[in-house]
Design a protein around this motif. Structure first.
Motif, PDB file in Angstrom:
ATOM      1  N   ILE A 114     -39.144  11.625  28.954  1.00  0.00           N
ATOM      2  CA  ILE A 114     -38.381  11.556  30.210  1.00  0.00           C
ATOM      3  C   ILE A 114     -37.070  12.321  30.084  1.00  0.00           C
ATOM      4  O   ILE A 114     -36.578  12.893  31.065  1.00  0.00           O
ATOM      5  CB  ILE A 114     -38.140  10.096  30.649  1.00  0.00           C
ATOM      6  CG1 ILE A 114     -37.699  10.084  32.118  1.00  0.00           C
ATOM      7  CG2 ILE A 114     -37.122   9.395  29.769  1.00  0.00           C
ATOM      8  CD1 ILE A 114     -37.670   8.715  32.738  1.00  0.00           C
ATOM      9  N   LYS A 155     -38.457  10.457  36.817  1.00  0.00           N
ATOM     10  CA  LYS A 155     -38.957   9.099  36.606  1.00  0.00           C
ATOM     11  C   LYS A 155     -40.360   8.934  37.192  1.00  0.00           C
ATOM     12  O   LYS A 155     -41.215   8.260  36.610  1.00  0.00           O
ATOM     13  CB  LYS A 155     -38.002   8.084  37.223  1.00  0.00           C
ATOM     14  CG  LYS A 155     -36.690   7.922  36.462  1.00  0.00           C
ATOM     15  CD  LYS A 155     -35.807   6.861  37.102  1.00  0.00           C
ATOM     16  CE  LYS A 155     -34.513   6.677  36.304  1.00  0.00           C
ATOM     17  NZ  LYS A 155     -33.631   5.651  36.934  1.00  0.00           N
ATOM     18  N   ARG A 158     -42.794  10.561  34.867  1.00  0.00           N
ATOM     19  CA  ARG A 158     -42.986   9.705  33.686  1.00  0.00           C
ATOM     20  C   ARG A 158     -43.891   8.514  34.012  1.00  0.00           C
ATOM     21  O   ARG A 158     -44.755   8.134  33.209  1.00  0.00           O
ATOM     22  CB  ARG A 158     -41.619   9.226  33.177  1.00  0.00           C
ATOM     23  CG  ARG A 158     -41.655   8.090  32.160  1.00  0.00           C
ATOM     24  CD  ARG A 158     -42.314   8.490  30.848  1.00  0.00           C
ATOM     25  NE  ARG A 158     -42.307   7.369  29.928  1.00  0.00           N
ATOM     26  CZ  ARG A 158     -43.237   6.417  29.878  1.00  0.00           C
ATOM     27  NH1 ARG A 158     -44.270   6.467  30.710  1.00  0.00           N
ATOM     28  NH2 ARG A 158     -43.166   5.427  29.006  1.00  0.00           N
ATOM     29  N   ALA A 159     -43.727   7.932  35.197  1.00  0.00           N
ATOM     30  CA  ALA A 159     -44.580   6.817  35.602  1.00  0.00           C
ATOM     31  C   ALA A 159     -46.025   7.279  35.758  1.00  0.00           C
ATOM     32  O   ALA A 159     -46.959   6.610  35.306  1.00  0.00           O
ATOM     33  CB  ALA A 159     -44.065   6.225  36.916  1.00  0.00           C
ATOM     34  N   SER A 162     -48.216   7.710  32.436  1.00  0.00           N
ATOM     35  CA  SER A 162     -48.216   6.600  31.469  1.00  0.00           C
ATOM     36  C   SER A 162     -49.632   6.158  31.129  1.00  0.00           C
ATOM     37  O   SER A 162     -50.092   5.079  31.530  1.00  0.00           O
ATOM     38  CB  SER A 162     -47.420   5.418  32.035  1.00  0.00           C
ATOM     39  OG  SER A 162     -46.104   5.801  32.352  1.00  0.00           O
ATOM     40  N   PHE A 170     -44.185   2.546  32.395  1.00  0.00           N
ATOM     41  CA  PHE A 170     -42.809   2.830  32.789  1.00  0.00           C
ATOM     42  C   PHE A 170     -42.254   1.666  33.592  1.00  0.00           C
ATOM     43  O   PHE A 170     -42.735   1.373  34.693  1.00  0.00           O
ATOM     44  CB  PHE A 170     -42.741   4.118  33.607  1.00  0.00           C
ATOM     45  CG  PHE A 170     -41.345   4.501  34.000  1.00  0.00           C
ATOM     46  CD1 PHE A 170     -40.434   4.919  33.048  1.00  0.00           C
ATOM     47  CD2 PHE A 170     -40.931   4.430  35.327  1.00  0.00           C
ATOM     48  CE1 PHE A 170     -39.141   5.263  33.396  1.00  0.00           C
ATOM     49  CE2 PHE A 170     -39.648   4.772  35.694  1.00  0.00           C
ATOM     50  CZ  PHE A 170     -38.745   5.186  34.715  1.00  0.00           C
TER      51      PHE A 170
END
Length: 297
Positions: A114, A155, A158-159, A162, A170
Motif C-alpha cells: 500500500i 486503499k 489494496r482492498a 487481498s 484490508f
C-alpha cells in the motif's frame, strides 16, 4: 475500417495475480495502434492495480517501464525469507508461511504494497483520477460485494487485491475486505451498471486442466481451489462485455519473474487480433453482438 477517435468506451480488467501483468501489454498495444483511451475503467485484484494506476495518470509507457525496470515483487513483501532463493530460502519460506498462517490472517500484511500504491497514485482520491475508475472487494464482515467509488484509490486497490491467505484482509473501520475476484473476477457488471454500452474486457485467467504434479505447495493448492470456484461461478454468469480479449498462457499466477513475457503476451493478444479489436472502435460494432478474441495457451 473507420475508427471513431472520440469514442467513449469502458475498459474492464480481470484479476489473475502475476498473469494480470498482461493487462499492461494490452493497454500498451491499444495505445500504439492509435485507439482512443478509455473513458471509464473497472477492475478487480491485479486488474484493479493496473487499471487504478492507468486511471490515476500513468501512461501506457510509464506502466510498462515501471513493471519492467523498477518492479520486483520481492521488494514489497515482508520477511527476509521472501528474498532468499535456493533450498535454504525455500525452507525458510515454508517455515515463515506456516508461522504466519497460524498467527496472522495472511502470509503478508500488505503494508509495503500500500505504501507503493500511495506513491504511484500520488495519494489521489477517486474524484481526482484522470479517468473515472471503480474496483470491487468483498467485505468479510457483511459477506457483501463492495464497489469502491470514493476515498483513497490506493486503499481501494489494496482492498481489491487481498487474496485470501496470501495477503491479510484490508481492515478499514468496521469493514474487512478480501479480494474482489471472490465475487466477480471480470467485473463487467460495474461498467454496465454505470451505464456503459460499449465495454472492452480483458480476461487473463484461462482455466485449464492442471497436471496434479503442479500442485506442489500449500499456496499452489489454495490458489487452485479458489481458481476452480471462480471458474465455476464465471461459467454460470457469463462475462457480458461487447468484446472480450483473452490473454492467458500456462504461467502461474504466482510467477512475477515472467513479467516481460506476460506484457508481450498482452500485446500479442491485441496485435494478432487487430482486425477484431479495430472493429470494436468502429461506429457499427454494437450491432454485431458480443465477441471474443485473443490468446489462450
Amino acid at each position: 475500417m473507420k475508427i471513431n477517435l472520440n469514442l467513449k468506451w469502458a475498459l474492464v480488467l480481470s484479476g489473475g495475480g502475476a498473469k494480470g501483468l498482461a493487462h499492461v501489454g494490452v493497454i500498451r498495444a491499444l495505445d500504439s495502434l492509435g485507439f482512443p483511451p478509455p473513458s471509464f475503467i473497472a477492475g478487480t485484484s491485479m486488474g484493479a492495480i493496473v487499471g487504478g494506476l492507468y486511471a490515476c495518470g500513468l501512461s501506457p509507457g510509464e506502466l510498462s517501464r515501471f513493471v519492467l525496470k523498477e518492479f520486483d515483487i520481492n521488494d514489497y513483501l515482508e520477511g527476509f525469507a521472501f528474498r532468499m532463493n535456493g533450498p535454504a530460502g525455500k525452507l525458510l519460506k515454508a517455515g515463515q508461511i506456516l508461522g504466519n498462517l497460524a498467527t496472522r490472517s495472511g502470509i503478508d500484511s500488505g503494508r509495503l504494497i500500500i505504501e507503493l500504491f500511495e506513491r504511484l497514485t500520488g495519494g489521489k482520491k477517486f474524484s481526482e483520477t484522470s479517468i473515472p475508475f471503480r474496483c470491487n472487494a468483498v467485505d468479510l464482515v457483511s459477506g457483501e460485494e463492495v464497489i469502491f467509488d470514493s476515498g483513497s484509490v490506493a486503499k481501494a486497490m489494496r482492498a481489491s487485491m487481498s487474496f485470501p491467505a496470501f495477503f491479510e484482509p484490508f481492515a478499514d473501520g468496521e469493514h474487512c475486505y478480501a479480494d474482489g475476484g471472490l465475487a466477480h473476477n471480470l467485473p463487467v457488471f460495474i461498467a454496465r451498471k454505470a451505464g456503459w454500452k460499449r465495454v472492452l474486457a480483458v480476461d487473463v485467467v484461462h482455466f485449464r486442466r492442471l497436471p496434479a504434479g503442479e500442485l506442489k505447495s500449500v499456496p499452489d493448492v489454495i490458489y487452485r481451489s479458489l481458481e476452480s470456484a471462480l471458474h465455476l461461478m464465471q461459467a454460470k454468469e457469463g462475462a457480458g462485455a461487447s468484446l472480450t480479449i483473452h490473454a492467458s498462457d500456462s504461467t502461474s499466477p504466482l510467477d512475477f519473474e515472467k513479467k516481460e513475457n506476460l506484457i508481450r503476451l498482452g500485446e500479442r493478444a491485441v496485435l494478432n487480433n487487430e482486425k477484431m479489436v479495430r472493429s470494436f472502435f468502429s461506429p457499427s460494432f454494437l450491432h454485431r453482438g458480443k465477441r471474443e478474441c485473443g490468446i489462450t495457451q
